[in-house]
Design an enzyme around this catalytic site. Structure first.
Site, PDB file in Angstrom:
ATOM      1  CB  SER A   1     -22.284  -3.347 -13.811  1.00  0.00           C
ATOM      2  OG  SER A   1     -20.885  -3.514 -13.873  1.00  0.00           O
TER       3      SER A   1
ATOM      4  CG  ASP B   1     -18.253  -0.781  -7.612  1.00  0.00           C
ATOM      5  OD1 ASP B   1     -17.419  -1.308  -8.372  1.00  0.00           O
ATOM      6  OD2 ASP B   1     -19.359  -0.381  -8.006  1.00  0.00           O
TER       7      ASP B   1
ATOM      8  CG  HIS C   1     -19.798  -4.033  -8.921  1.00  0.00           C
ATOM      9  ND1 HIS C   1     -19.926  -2.807  -9.521  1.00  0.00           N
ATOM     10  CD2 HIS C   1     -20.062  -4.951  -9.883  1.00  0.00           C
ATOM     11  CE1 HIS C   1     -20.241  -2.969 -10.782  1.00  0.00           C
ATOM     12  NE2 HIS C   1     -20.342  -4.275 -11.035  1.00  0.00           N
TER      13      HIS C   1
END
Length: 403
Positions: free
Chosen positions: A221, A315, A345
């Site tokens: 991320s 996501d 995610h």
């Protein structure tokens, strides 16, 4: 459970880019937050409120989301200030809740040993965890790993599952660093710390049993962004480049209206309102969001080492990760991207309970092994982990043995 994999080609012909000006992005961020007040915030699957309307999650991934929302009572992050948001249950807490419900231990799985050290950052010492494959003997390759959390929340302990998985599957030492977080330390503090950590590792890899000539970057991320941007900074500073970059569902752009932001606008683990919340607290001014260290899809990507991108179907960052792969290929950078359907995610570090996470760790670990070792160990099958060699005792950085 096979998921689609795309090996991007260097003759990409182009897509219309939806890069926004800083002022427009700030307006969109404010609008995203104002349209989702705390009492009507996008609700994860299984939580009372606005239902999630995107692709369904696999059952094992959904179980973690349900544990977070129904058992641990996760509140919308963007309804809180950063200090309160950091006290929220994390995806790792959801994984542990599922493990307890299954009567399984929540202790780290076998396969790595861990110790805590302190390394110099750009403005003071940074805590870090060193993950070493159990029984491995060095000097071993080293992966410098950056955790996620939008540069605002979470830390290396929350993301330890991904770091452990990389250490096991790449048969490499992983050094996971806690960089400074916004808003206390706004952009570019995080990127400055990441580059400082790499400078330290180049000179001190032996202190953790590593080989400074075989270093890779990895992150999830916000950390997936740091893995790529730190390689850019190293290139521009004339430093040796890492051999490989593993970027797991990275923050790669600044556009909150991509296709995946639309189909996952109220996603179960990351959504548009939360990303707008991050973009409120990270920059010094909206213009920072146009900086190539954040807006990777608008950056000069030429000359970077090969990149592996892990993507999740559910996501909002999916589209910008795909665009990043296209831009890398257009810049002549070897890149492979693989997307896991039914995964959200945050799934990557949850191999204890999510099958896709184990697959993703094995695939990306194999990519790192190939880059860091070149070939399999003598007599081993292609792609097999190398045979362990004796690991020297740590020197240099302050260390405390753990587990």
């Amino acid at each position: 459970m096979f998921r689609k994999m795309a090996a991007m080609k260097s003759n990409w012909t182009g897509k219309r880019t939806l890069t926004l000006t800083g002022a427009l992005l700030a307006a969109i961020s404010t609008q995203a937050l104002s349209q989702t007040p705390a009492d009507q915030a996008p609700a994860p699957q299984g939580q009372p409120g606005i239902p999630f309307s995107g692709a369904p999650l696999d059952a094992d991934n959904q179980a973690v989301v349900d544990a977070l929302t129904k058992q641990l009572m996760l509140r919308p992050y963007h309804s809180l200030d950063p200090v309160a948001a950091r006290q929220q249950p994390t995806f790792t807490d959801g994984v542990n809740a599922v493990l307890r419900a299954q009567g399984r231990p929540t202790t780290p799985p076998p396969g790595t040993t861990e110790r805590e050290i302190s390394i110099p950052g750009a403005a003071g010492n940074l805590p870090a965890t060193v993950f070493t494959p159990t029984g491995a003997q060095g000097p071993l390759p080293v992966v410098l790993y950056f955790h996620g959390g939008g540069w605002v929340i979470a830390d290396r302990k929350v993301y330890a599952g991904g770091a452990r998985g990389i250490a096991r599957n790449a048969q490499a030492i992983v050094v996971s660093v806690d960089y400074r977080r916004a808003p206390e330390a706004p952009f570019p503090a995080q990127h400055d710390d990441a580059l400082a950590a790499y400078r330290w590792l180049l000179s001190n890899a032996a202190s953790v049993g590593g080989d400074a000539s075989r270093i890779a970057f990895a992150g999830e991320s916000a950390g997936g962004n740091l893995a790529v941007s730190t390689a850019m900074l190293a290139r521009d500073a004339g430093l040796p480049l890492p051999r490989h970059i593993l970027s797991v569902y990275p923050i790669a752009g600044n556009d909150l209206n991509t296709a995946s932001y639309q189909d996952t606008s109220n996603g179960p683990t990351l959504n548009r309102a939360l990303m707008a919340w991050f973009f409120r607290y990270v920059p010094r001014t909206p213009a920072d969001l146009m900086d190539p260290r954040i807006n990777l899809v608008g950056a000069n990507l030429q000359g970077l080492p090969p990149v592996t991108i892990v993507a999740a179907q559910v996501d909002p960052l999916r589209s910008e990760g795909e665009l990043l792969a296209q831009r890398l290929a257009a810049a002549g950078v070897p890149v492979q991207r693989r997307e896991w359907e039914g995964a959200s995610h945050e799934f990557f570090g949850a191999d204890a309970v999510i099958r896709d996470a184990g697959e993703a760790q094995q695939w990306s670990g194999g990519r790192l092994r190939e880059a860091l070792y070149g070939t399999a160990a003598p007599g081993a099958a292609p792609g097999a982990a190398p045979q362990p060699q004796p690991l020297p005792p740590p020197t240099g950085a302050r260390a405390g043995e753990r587990g």
